[in-house]
Scaffold this active site. Structure first.
Site, PDB file in Angstrom:
ATOM      1  N   GLY A 299       0.793  -1.210   0.000  1.00 37.07           N
ATOM      2  CA  GLY A 299       0.000   0.000   0.000  1.00 37.07           C
ATOM      3  C   GLY A 299       0.830   1.268   0.000  1.00 37.07           C
TER       4      GLY A 299
ATOM      5  CG  ASP B 155      -6.209 -10.307  -4.848  1.00 39.95           C
ATOM      6  OD1 ASP B 155      -7.310  -9.808  -4.560  1.00 39.95           O
ATOM      7  OD2 ASP B 155      -6.039 -11.502  -5.151  1.00 39.95           O
ATOM      8  CG  LEU B 156      -2.774  -2.542  -3.651  1.00 37.68           C
ATOM      9  CD1 LEU B 156      -2.592  -1.891  -5.013  1.00 37.68           C
ATOM     10  CD2 LEU B 156      -3.298  -1.532  -2.627  1.00 37.68           C
ATOM     11  CG  ASP B 157       1.068  -3.343  -3.528  1.00 36.71           C
ATOM     12  OD1 ASP B 157       1.279  -3.007  -4.708  1.00 36.71           O
ATOM     13  OD2 ASP B 157       0.897  -2.529  -2.602  1.00 36.71           O
ATOM     14  CD  GLU B 158      -1.389 -10.174  -1.478  1.00 38.96           C
ATOM     15  OE1 GLU B 158      -0.679 -11.167  -1.748  1.00 38.96           O
ATOM     16  OE2 GLU B 158      -1.606  -9.794  -0.321  1.00 38.96           O
TER      17      GLU B 158
END
Length: 288
Positions: free
Chosen positions: A204, A229-232
């Site tokens: 994030g 999926d953020l930063d996944e």
């Protein structure tokens, strides 16, 4: 694919089983091809097999169509997902950037110096700050400012630019906008982000400030494929730098910019050289 092309990269993903390498290399030898490099990996966990072959074309393998007609039997036999790439064709990469230009400038310099074999047909930004340097390099600059009300509309225009310029890859060079689920799905497998931390730690916003607050001794950068999926997304490349108690969060930000630039450019290079293979939530990387 050019009739004059003679060097190819063959990439293969399939269930791991006996006889894959022998079948592929025998086929190439029978067709008069000369293998100059072969890399392979069988994952005991996913039971998947990954292979990258660089070869000089033989008498009947000078186009993708000719290759496909002859190779289809082997591909079907082993349930392969395979692709043939013209070694001399430069992939087309559209870059997205916001206000921070370190990753963008590094890529532009590498391309101009012929140290990164890609074409950059367009650059998209939600701000105007990078227009001067981009246009100095003779690259079209698309300003698409984003807010809550126009996000869907601007993402549609973004996709139009990507499509119009026939981009093979999209690179988020510190593009400080969270892409919608729909856009992530549309760019699945062909969009790379640089995140300014050593994922999976400090996801994030403001990761260096998070790291400083926790008193970490190493900071890093991570290039990964973009997913909903953020930063996944699956990680392609990472690097770290040692820090200590005397450094402020702003010191870490400054150090981090150098890491981000190198990590991002190397991830772009590895993808465009067809060295990266998706393996569920991970990647298999064949190094140079």
């Amino acid at each position: 694919m050019s009739e004059l092309s003679k060097t190819f990269i063959l990439t293969i993903t399939c269930p791991d089983t006996f006889g894959i390498v022998a079948s592929v290399t025998s086929f190439l030898a029978d067709e008069g091809a000369f293998v100059t490099k072969l890399e392979q990996f069988g994952d005991p966990e996913s039971k998947r097999f990954f292979m990258r072959v660089k070869f000089e074309a033989g008498r009947a393998l000078r186009t993708e169509a000719e290759f496909g007609d002859k190779f289809a039997a082997i591909g079907n036999r082993f349930s392969m997902q395979w692709h043939l790439h013209d070694y001399y064709r430069k992939p087309r990469v559209v870059l997205l950037v916001s206000k921070f230009g370190h990753c963008l400038n590094d890529i532009l310099h590498r391309v101009a110096s012929n140290n990164l074999r890609i074409e950059i047909p367009a650059i998209i930004s939600n701000h105007e700050e990078m227009r001067g340097i981009v246009e100095w390099h003779g690259i079209p600059y698309y300003h698409l400012p984003v807010n809550r009300e126009n996000k869907a509309e601007q993402e549609g225009k973004l996709l139009d630019v990507v499509s119009a310029h026939k981009a093979d890859l999209v690179g988020l060079a510190r593009y400080m906008q969270v892409l919608s689920t729909e856009l992530c799905q549309e760019l699945e497998g062909r969009c790379i982000n640089i995140h300014h931390s050593f994922l999976p730690s400090f996801k994030g916003a403001k990761p260096y400030h998070q790291a400083h607050k926790r008193g970490v001794k190493l900071i890093g950068g991570t290039a990964h494929y973009v997913t909903a999926d953020l930063d996944e997304g699956p990680i392609i490349h990472q690097a770290v730098e040692r820090v200590d108690h005397s450094m402020t969060a702003e010191d870490m930000v400054e150090i981090g910019r150098d890491i981000e630039s190198v990590v991002f450019s190397r991830a772009i290079q590895m993808h465009c050289e067809h060295r990266v293979f998706r393996n569920d939530s991970k990647t298999v990387i064949f190094r140079r």
